[in-house]
Design a protein around this motif. Structure first.
Motif, PDB file in Angstrom:
ATOM      1  N   ASP A  62       0.841  -1.105   0.054  1.00 13.45           N
ATOM      2  CA  ASP A  62      -0.059  -0.017  -0.024  1.00 13.45           C
ATOM      3  C   ASP A  62       0.709   1.116  -0.089  1.00 13.45           C
ATOM      4  N   LEU A  68      -5.326  -2.703  -5.720  1.00 13.31           N
ATOM      5  CA  LEU A  68      -5.444  -3.698  -4.940  1.00 13.31           C
ATOM      6  C   LEU A  68      -4.557  -4.565  -4.652  1.00 13.31           C
ATOM      7  N   ASN A  70      -3.009  -5.154  -1.590  1.00 14.96           N
ATOM      8  CA  ASN A  70      -3.254  -6.020  -0.292  1.00 14.96           C
ATOM      9  C   ASN A  70      -4.360  -7.107  -0.667  1.00 14.96           C
ATOM     10  N   GLU A  71      -5.325  -6.547  -1.329  1.00 12.26           N
ATOM     11  CA  GLU A  71      -6.612  -7.539  -1.510  1.00 12.26           C
ATOM     12  C   GLU A  71      -6.241  -8.506  -2.423  1.00 12.26           C
ATOM     13  N   THR A  72      -5.169  -8.443  -3.264  1.00 13.36           N
ATOM     14  CA  THR A  72      -4.891  -9.694  -4.225  1.00 13.36           C
ATOM     15  C   THR A  72      -3.388 -10.250  -3.797  1.00 13.36           C
TER      16      THR A  72
END
Length: 318
Positions: A62, A68, A70-72
């Motif tokens: 981040d 995305l 962190n999300e991925t």
């Protein structure tokens, strides 16, 4: 050069993918390198070209971008076995891929020698048979033989790493010993979370046994601990000696009044950025600056740089 995942072009877009932004950047990077290599072949320059592929710092997730990251992430470990990432002096922040290729000159292999991108200046000067002045690029060492993979070649004896300069964090590696020094006693992004936590000013790690830099062994290895602390301090003292600062000041022809004037024009008395709003466009620009964390980081870094220079030059010109 590709700096960040959001910078991939539509040509490499694959929005259907769950990790498309970072995946697209890797695809684009791979294509760019391939085009460079094909161009060298087409121009018959491959046999006479040393190709260097290297990253300037470890990974960051981040960093203020809506990519995305962190999300991925899933189970992926961007730094592999190392801890930390960009903005840290842990191995994950500075130990990055470094690949050299020269057809007919470099044999495939892996080297454990320690080198730095800073060494490219002295090493490329040696390759081109250019003599560097004795007072230039003092922290760059000629490690050309190590870059070329020559048998028996040696890299650096030590390497100093630093964060982006605002927290006074340093790393000194000598062999398998690694000293961390945190003058602000704060670790930032040490686990890629972009969080901070309190740490001792000094800690010593044995990278041969503890590549993650998890266990401070300074108490059990006092002699090595003291030696590395003194070595790091000596390196910093040499870098900021009065003679070096005076030479820099004379070379740049900087006067104390000029530096003071520069600071006064850029910063208000409380050392915050002094943005003069004179019309509606400037007001909009100020709002954009206030909302952009990356720009804020740059502002703080530049502010600290100017203030630090003023102190050095003032001292040198007395």
């Amino acid at each position: 050069m590709i700096r960040r995942p959001p910078r991939s072009t539509p040509l490499y877009s694959s929005a259907a993918s769950d990790v498309y932004k970072r995946q697209d950047t890797i695809v684009q990077l791979d294509w760019n390198v391939g085009e460079i290599m094909k161009t060298l072949d087409r121009l018959d320059l491959t046999d006479n070209t040393l190709v260097i592929f290297v990253s300037d710092n470890g990974p960051v997730l981040d960093d203020g971008y809506d990519d995305l990251a962190n999300e991925t992430l899933g189970d992926h470990k961007p730094t592999g076995p190392y801890a930390g990432g960009k903005y840290t002096v842990r191995e994950g922040g500075t130990r990055t891929p470094f690949i050299t290729y020269w057809k007919g000159k470099i044999q495939p292999g892996v080297s454990d020698e320690m080198v730095s991108t800073i060494d490219l200046a002295a090493s490329m000067a040696a390759l081109a048979r250019i003599d560097l002045p004795d007072d230039e690029i003092l922290d760059s060492f000629n490690v050309l033989d190590a870059l070329l993979g020559k048998r028996g070649s040696k890299g650096r004896e030590y390497i100093v790493s630093q964060d982006n300069g605002r927290r006074g964090s340093y790393g000194l590696r000598v062999g398998n010993w690694k000293l961390q020094r945190h003058d602000a006693r704060i670790m930032y992004n040490g686990d890629l979370s972009m969080n901070t936590w309190t740490v001792p000013q000094f800690a010593l790690f044995n990278l041969e046994e503890d590549i993650e830099e998890a266990t401070d062994v300074s108490d059990q290895n006092q002699e090595a601990f003291d030696q590395l602390k003194n070595q790091l301090q000596s390196i910093n003292d040499d870098k900021l000696s009065p003679d070096n600062v005076r030479e820099i000041a004379n070379r740049l022809d900087v006067k104390e009044a000029e530096v003071t004037d520069m600071e006064n024009r850029l910063f208000s008395s409380d050392q915050s950025l002094n943005v003069q709003v004179t019309n509606e466009n400037d007001a909009e620009l100020q709002d954009l600056i206030a909302d952009d964390t990356e720009i804020q980081d740059i502002i703080v870094e530049k502010k600290d740089e100017y203030i630090h220079r003023k102190k050095l030059f003032t001292k040198a010109l007395k």
